[in-house]
Motif scaffolding. Sequence first.
Motif, short mmCIF file in Angstrom:
data_model
loop_
_atom_site.label_atom_id
_atom_site.label_comp_id
_atom_site.label_asym_id
_atom_site.label_seq_id
_atom_site.Cartn_x
_atom_site.Cartn_y
_atom_site.Cartn_z
N ASP A 108 0.81 -1.21 0.00
CA ASP A 108 0.00 0.00 0.00
C ASP A 108 0.85 1.27 0.00
OD1 ASP A 108 -2.57 1.25 0.09
OD2 ASP A 108 -2.16 1.79 2.17
N ALA A 109 2.14 1.18 0.32
CA ALA A 109 3.01 2.35 0.42
C ALA A 109 3.07 3.15 -0.89
CB ALA A 109 4.41 1.94 0.87
N PRO A 110 3.27 2.50 -2.04
CA PRO A 110 3.30 3.28 -3.29
C PRO A 110 1.99 4.00 -3.57
CG PRO A 110 4.29 1.13 -3.63
CD PRO A 110 3.63 1.09 -2.29
N ILE A 151 10.03 17.66 -20.87
CA ILE A 151 10.91 17.68 -19.70
C ILE A 151 10.03 17.56 -18.47
CG2 ILE A 151 10.96 20.19 -19.56
CD1 ILE A 151 13.92 17.88 -18.74
N GLY A 152 10.42 16.76 -17.51
CA GLY A 152 9.60 16.58 -16.31
C GLY A 152 10.47 16.43 -15.08
N TYR A 153 9.87 15.94 -14.01
CA TYR A 153 10.63 15.70 -12.78
C TYR A 153 10.08 14.47 -12.07
CZ TYR A 153 6.77 18.25 -10.48
OH TYR A 153 5.54 18.67 -10.04
N ARG A 154 10.88 13.90 -11.17
CA ARG A 154 10.53 12.63 -10.53
C ARG A 154 10.65 12.71 -9.02
NH1 ARG A 154 14.22 8.58 -14.33
NH2 ARG A 154 13.02 8.84 -16.28
N TYR A 155 9.89 11.81 -8.38
CA TYR A 155 10.00 11.58 -6.94
C TYR A 155 10.03 10.08 -6.69
CZ TYR A 155 8.94 16.46 -5.78
OH TYR A 155 8.98 17.82 -5.66
N SER A 156 10.78 9.71 -5.69
CA SER A 156 10.78 8.31 -5.26
C SER A 156 9.74 8.11 -4.16
CB SER A 156 12.16 7.91 -4.74
OG SER A 156 12.45 8.58 -3.53
N VAL A 157 9.38 6.86 -3.92
CA VAL A 157 8.45 6.54 -2.83
C VAL A 157 9.02 7.03 -1.51
CG1 VAL A 157 7.49 4.64 -1.48
CG2 VAL A 157 7.33 4.59 -3.97
N GLU A 158 10.34 6.91 -1.34
CA GLU A 158 10.97 7.34 -0.10
C GLU A 158 10.81 8.85 0.13
OE1 GLU A 158 15.29 7.02 2.21
OE2 GLU A 158 15.15 6.62 0.06
N TRP A 165 2.36 10.15 -12.91
CA TRP A 165 2.12 8.73 -13.17
C TRP A 165 3.23 7.89 -12.55
CZ3 TRP A 165 4.66 5.34 -16.90
CH2 TRP A 165 5.79 5.91 -17.48
N GLN A 166 2.89 6.63 -12.25
CA GLN A 166 3.84 5.73 -11.63
C GLN A 166 4.62 5.03 -12.74
OE1 GLN A 166 2.18 3.12 -8.72
NE2 GLN A 166 4.11 2.02 -8.33
N MET A 167 5.93 5.31 -12.82
CA MET A 167 6.75 4.77 -13.90
C MET A 167 7.55 3.54 -13.48
SD MET A 167 9.77 7.63 -14.12
CE MET A 167 10.58 6.66 -15.38
N GLY A 168 7.43 3.15 -12.23
CA GLY A 168 8.12 1.96 -11.74
C GLY A 168 7.61 1.62 -10.36
N PRO A 169 8.09 0.54 -9.77
CA PRO A 169 7.60 0.12 -8.45
C PRO A 169 7.79 1.18 -7.38
CG PRO A 169 8.92 -1.61 -9.47
CD PRO A 169 9.09 -0.40 -10.31
N MET A 170 8.88 1.97 -7.50
CA MET A 170 9.20 2.93 -6.44
C MET A 170 9.44 4.34 -6.97
SD MET A 170 9.29 0.90 -3.75
CE MET A 170 10.29 1.66 -2.46
N LEU A 171 8.98 4.63 -8.19
CA LEU A 171 9.30 5.90 -8.82
C LEU A 171 8.09 6.50 -9.49
CD1 LEU A 171 11.93 7.57 -9.08
CD2 LEU A 171 12.25 6.54 -11.34
N PHE A 172 7.92 7.82 -9.32
CA PHE A 172 6.80 8.54 -9.91
C PHE A 172 7.33 9.73 -10.71
CE2 PHE A 172 5.39 6.54 -6.03
CZ PHE A 172 4.23 5.88 -6.43
N GLU A 173 6.63 10.06 -11.78
CA GLU A 173 7.08 11.14 -12.65
C GLU A 173 5.94 12.11 -12.93
OE1 GLU A 173 10.07 10.83 -16.13
OE2 GLU A 173 8.11 10.62 -17.08
#
Length: 317
Positions: A8-10, A95-102, A285-293
């Motif tokens: 549920d964390a992501p 061009i965009g930016y990202r955040y990790s789940v952490e 949008w979620q681009m991977g298990p632990m990464l959002f863009e």
Amino acid sequence: MNFMQMQDAPQRAFGFLIQQATRIEAEVYRTVYQEIQYQDIVPVDTTGPEWVDAITYFSSDAVGQAQWFNGHAQDVPNVELLRDKFSTTVSMAAIGYRYSVEELGKAALYGINLTNDKGVAARRVAEEKIDSVAFVGDTTKGYTGIVNNPAVAATTAPADGTGSATTFASKSPDQILRDINAVLTGQFTGTFGNYVADTLLLPYDVLLTLSSRRIDSVNQTTIIDWIKRNNIYTLTTGRELTIRGLFGYLDTSGSGGTKRMVAYKKDPSVLKLNMPMPFRFWNPWQMGPMLFEVPGTFRLGGVDVKLAKAIRYLDGI
């Protein structure tokens, strides 16, 4: 933390990002970038459909002259419009930016708003790209900019400075004013008096020199102030000539890699930058298990020069 909590964390992180994205976007769009100059230099047209593939425009030139006329005659002189049809493609950049789940999880845990730093950086990169396309175009897309359009007439400044040099630094104030007025006058006659340049673009170091060098050893007036009062545009219209310094774009644009001056009428009928989709952020949008863009895009059609005769280049300054 059990398996279900880990799963549920992501989702919680994504929900937090969605909540923050609107606020970040509003803050980003309020940011002003003083070094980005295209909006002050080139008319920008954002009226086209966002997803259009190409933009068609016409470059026109009027031919004809009024003649004395007898009221009983039938051969009325007519004006003709010579039109050339052009089409320019519209391309998309991103061009965009990202955040990790952490990152998102820690911010949510401590009740800290996400900063707008990444969003501001992304938009600045986009604005820098638009700025570059407006001034020098992009060879990969076949775009030219306001300082290097091949349809614009380019001349070299007279070689009568110190040591037969062409540069403004080697010339007297009278010679510099003469060179500038020659460009403004050439544009006026080239368009049969329909257009007069109201804007001059100079290399930054040339403008710096003119703004700090006095017209003589006694007078406190600088060359740039003297030019502003005595140029043919101001004397003809009563309005101030806009003079802007550009860093980098004009340093080697002239013939033989020399410095170039650009004189033009800042009017959409002369030139404009087609931007059917200004820079915008899309939904995260979620681009991977632990990464959002958070993606950002814009769509450009380059600078359309609709009346090349209303623009002039002076090289070797």
